[in-house]
Structure formats: structure tokens, C-alpha cells
Design a protein around this motif. Structure first.
Motif, mmCIF file in Angstrom:
data_model
loop_
_atom_site.group_PDB
_atom_site.id
_atom_site.type_symbol
_atom_site.label_atom_id
_atom_site.label_comp_id
_atom_site.label_asym_id
_atom_site.label_seq_id
_atom_site.Cartn_x
_atom_site.Cartn_y
_atom_site.Cartn_z
ATOM 1 N N LYS A 83 -5.763 13.779 -16.755
ATOM 2 C CA LYS A 83 -5.721 13.126 -15.450
ATOM 3 C C LYS A 83 -4.738 11.967 -15.512
ATOM 4 O O LYS A 83 -4.930 11.017 -16.272
ATOM 5 C CB LYS A 83 -7.118 12.653 -15.063
ATOM 6 C CG LYS A 83 -8.065 13.829 -14.843
ATOM 7 C CD LYS A 83 -9.505 13.391 -14.731
ATOM 8 C CE LYS A 83 -10.425 14.556 -14.545
ATOM 9 N NZ LYS A 83 -10.530 15.441 -15.668
ATOM 10 N N LEU A 84 -3.672 12.059 -14.720
ATOM 11 C CA LEU A 84 -2.647 11.021 -14.664
ATOM 12 C C LEU A 84 -2.797 10.253 -13.363
ATOM 13 O O LEU A 84 -3.042 10.853 -12.308
ATOM 14 C CB LEU A 84 -1.250 11.647 -14.721
ATOM 15 C CG LEU A 84 -0.718 12.082 -16.077
ATOM 16 C CD1 LEU A 84 -1.579 13.112 -16.744
ATOM 17 C CD2 LEU A 84 0.700 12.575 -15.957
ATOM 18 N N ARG A 85 -2.653 8.933 -13.445
ATOM 19 C CA ARG A 85 -2.715 8.084 -12.251
ATOM 20 C C ARG A 85 -1.299 7.686 -11.860
ATOM 21 O O ARG A 85 -0.511 7.257 -12.701
ATOM 22 C CB ARG A 85 -3.565 6.850 -12.511
ATOM 23 C CG ARG A 85 -5.040 7.195 -12.707
ATOM 24 C CD ARG A 85 -5.900 5.985 -12.903
ATOM 25 N NE ARG A 85 -5.542 5.339 -14.163
ATOM 26 C CZ ARG A 85 -5.507 4.036 -14.353
ATOM 27 N NH1 ARG A 85 -5.835 3.213 -13.384
ATOM 28 N NH2 ARG A 85 -5.184 3.541 -15.518
ATOM 29 N N ALA A 86 -0.960 7.827 -10.594
ATOM 30 C CA ALA A 86 0.404 7.596 -10.113
ATOM 31 C C ALA A 86 0.890 6.173 -10.390
ATOM 32 O O ALA A 86 2.026 5.977 -10.819
ATOM 33 C CB ALA A 86 0.505 7.915 -8.622
ATOM 34 N N GLN A 87 0.046 5.173 -10.153
ATOM 35 C CA GLN A 87 0.458 3.786 -10.365
ATOM 36 C C GLN A 87 0.768 3.537 -11.841
ATOM 37 O O GLN A 87 1.775 2.922 -12.190
ATOM 38 C CB GLN A 87 -0.625 2.830 -9.871
ATOM 39 C CG GLN A 87 -0.253 1.372 -10.008
ATOM 40 C CD GLN A 87 -1.366 0.455 -9.498
ATOM 41 O OE1 GLN A 87 -2.468 0.883 -9.209
ATOM 42 N NE2 GLN A 87 -1.053 -0.823 -9.406
ATOM 43 N N GLU A 136 -7.160 10.061 -4.257
ATOM 44 C CA GLU A 136 -8.524 10.171 -4.759
ATOM 45 C C GLU A 136 -9.412 9.186 -4.009
ATOM 46 O O GLU A 136 -8.953 8.149 -3.544
ATOM 47 C CB GLU A 136 -8.578 9.880 -6.259
ATOM 48 C CG GLU A 136 -7.843 10.910 -7.096
ATOM 49 C CD GLU A 136 -8.520 12.269 -7.123
ATOM 50 O OE1 GLU A 136 -9.764 12.329 -7.090
ATOM 51 O OE2 GLU A 136 -7.793 13.276 -7.175
ATOM 52 N N LEU A 137 -10.676 9.489 -3.939
ATOM 53 C CA LEU A 137 -11.620 8.656 -3.202
ATOM 54 C C LEU A 137 -12.230 7.553 -4.055
ATOM 55 O O LEU A 137 -13.067 6.808 -3.576
ATOM 56 C CB LEU A 137 -12.729 9.538 -2.617
ATOM 57 C CG LEU A 137 -12.239 10.647 -1.676
ATOM 58 C CD1 LEU A 137 -13.416 11.517 -1.240
ATOM 59 C CD2 LEU A 137 -11.530 10.057 -0.478
ATOM 60 N N ASP A 138 -11.820 7.433 -5.319
ATOM 61 C CA ASP A 138 -12.442 6.449 -6.210
ATOM 62 C C ASP A 138 -11.789 5.067 -6.124
ATOM 63 O O ASP A 138 -12.137 4.171 -6.869
ATOM 64 C CB ASP A 138 -12.433 6.945 -7.654
ATOM 65 C CG ASP A 138 -11.028 7.103 -8.226
ATOM 66 O OD1 ASP A 138 -10.046 6.792 -7.510
ATOM 67 O OD2 ASP A 138 -10.919 7.526 -9.383
ATOM 68 N N GLY A 139 -10.816 4.912 -5.225
ATOM 69 C CA GLY A 139 -10.183 3.614 -5.056
ATOM 70 C C GLY A 139 -9.108 3.299 -6.083
ATOM 71 O O GLY A 139 -8.558 2.203 -6.088
ATOM 72 N N ARG A 140 -8.780 4.250 -6.958
ATOM 73 C CA ARG A 140 -7.774 4.008 -7.993
ATOM 74 C C ARG A 140 -6.437 4.656 -7.655
ATOM 75 O O ARG A 140 -5.586 4.793 -8.507
ATOM 76 C CB ARG A 140 -8.295 4.493 -9.342
ATOM 77 C CG ARG A 140 -9.505 3.669 -9.795
ATOM 78 C CD ARG A 140 -10.044 4.137 -11.085
ATOM 79 N NE ARG A 140 -9.156 3.736 -12.177
ATOM 80 C CZ ARG A 140 -9.358 4.078 -13.433
ATOM 81 N NH1 ARG A 140 -10.381 4.826 -13.767
ATOM 82 N NH2 ARG A 140 -8.523 3.690 -14.362
ATOM 83 N N GLY A 141 -6.260 5.073 -6.402
ATOM 84 C CA GLY A 141 -4.971 5.592 -5.960
ATOM 85 C C GLY A 141 -4.787 7.077 -6.203
ATOM 86 O O GLY A 141 -5.736 7.827 -6.382
ATOM 87 N N ARG A 142 -3.512 7.473 -6.210
ATOM 88 C CA ARG A 142 -3.146 8.882 -6.346
ATOM 89 C C ARG A 142 -3.267 9.340 -7.797
ATOM 90 O O ARG A 142 -2.962 8.589 -8.703
ATOM 91 C CB ARG A 142 -1.739 9.095 -5.823
ATOM 92 C CG ARG A 142 -1.645 8.764 -4.333
ATOM 93 C CD ARG A 142 -0.239 8.732 -3.803
ATOM 94 N NE ARG A 142 0.541 9.922 -4.039
ATOM 95 C CZ ARG A 142 0.472 11.055 -3.338
ATOM 96 N NH1 ARG A 142 -0.372 11.133 -2.350
ATOM 97 N NH2 ARG A 142 1.237 12.076 -3.616
#
Length: 158
Positions: A83-87, A136-142
Motif C-alpha cells: 500500500k503506497l500513499r500518494a503524499q 481513501e476514507l481514512d483521512g490519509r489521502g490517496r
């Protein structure tokens, strides 16, 4: 995802991270305030246990984000996903950072079966070719998810 499942996933990720830090002496863990897990304390060269894709050396001072997944997850034995986070990904690309991808045993200790270093810029190409960035709905962005077979040949792991 329930908070209990999320907590278990975080613990498993931390276990895998500790195994990697024990195996790769040149990595120095960060304080947790950065967008990545470690920094190359000295140059890191590819080896049989730690192959690289798309670069010859990780220079001292470069950020390293450790991403782990289990070889299989869930009762249907679905291949694990990174799982990669865009930011975080953008910050790594900006600093010429790398991902250290780890495929682990499906046990709580998460012993690494295979590891590989990939430049963040190249990992972005993997997302573009095999997945997509999604809100994503977890508040951590894309986020984007990559099956481990997008990074490793199955022969490297199995």
C-alpha cells in the motif's frame, strides 16, 4: 477495516521493518516524523539478498521507505499487496528516495522471504501500469495498492 485489524497490520509492518533494519546494516531508522522509515547511513549496494531494480547504488543520506506484505493474505490465499500513499510517494520522488519492498512469511513475526529496492520514481510507473491512486476514507489521502507480483517475479519469492 476494523481498528483491531488495522492494529494487527501495523504491528506486522513494524515487525517486518525491524527484520529489515537488522539485516541491512547501512540503514538508520528515522524518528518517525519523516515520510519514510529509514535513511541510508552509508551507500547501499545490491547483493544476492537485496537486489535493486533501476539503480546501481543507494547513496548515503537518501530516504528509504520500507513497504511489506505477506506472500499470501486472507483465508482465500490472495497474494499480498503493498500500500503506497500518494503524499509519501511524492516526498520520496522529490528527495530521490527509494522503496525497499519486502515479501514476508504469513506469520506474526513476518520474516522476510524476499527484498528489493526500487526507486520511488520507478514505483510510480508500476502504479500507473498496474493500479491507480484512489481516495481513501481514512483521512490519509490517496493510496494505491500493488500486488507483490508487480514488483517481484514469483520465482524470487516462492
Amino acid at each position: 477495516m476494523s481498528s483491531e485489524t488495522l492494529a494487527a497490520a501495523k504491528r506486522a509492518g513494524h515487525n517486518a521493518e525491524h527484520h529489515v533494519l537488522d539485516r541491512v546494516d547501512a540503514l538508520k531508522p528515522t524518528s518517525g516524523e519523516e515520510h519514510w522509515d529509514a535513511v541510508a547511513d552509508t551507500a547501499i549496494w545490491p547483493s544476492e539478498d537485496l537486489p535493486f531494480h533501476g539503480l546501481c547504488v543507494v547513496e548515503a543520506g537518501l530516504p528509504v521507505e520500507i513497504k511489506s506484505t505477506m506472500v499470501v493474505q486472507t483465508s482465500v490465499q490472495r497474494r499480498g499487496r503493498f500500500k503506497l500513499r500518494a503524499q509519501q510517494h511524492s516526498a520520496l520522488v522529490e528527495r530521490s528516495g527509494v522503496y525497499l519492498f519486502v515479501v514476508c512469511e504469513p506469520r506474526p513475526q513476518r520474516e522476510p522471504l524476499a527484498m528489493k529496492i526500487v526507486p520511488a520514481r520507478s514505483a510510480g510507473g508500476l502504479v500507473d501500469a498496474n493500479a491507480s491512486w484512489r481516495d481513501e476514507l481514512d483521512g490519509r489521502g490517496r493510496k494505491a495498492q500493488l500486488t507483490w507480483t508487480n514488483v517481484f517475479d514469483p520465482a524470487e519469492v516462492e
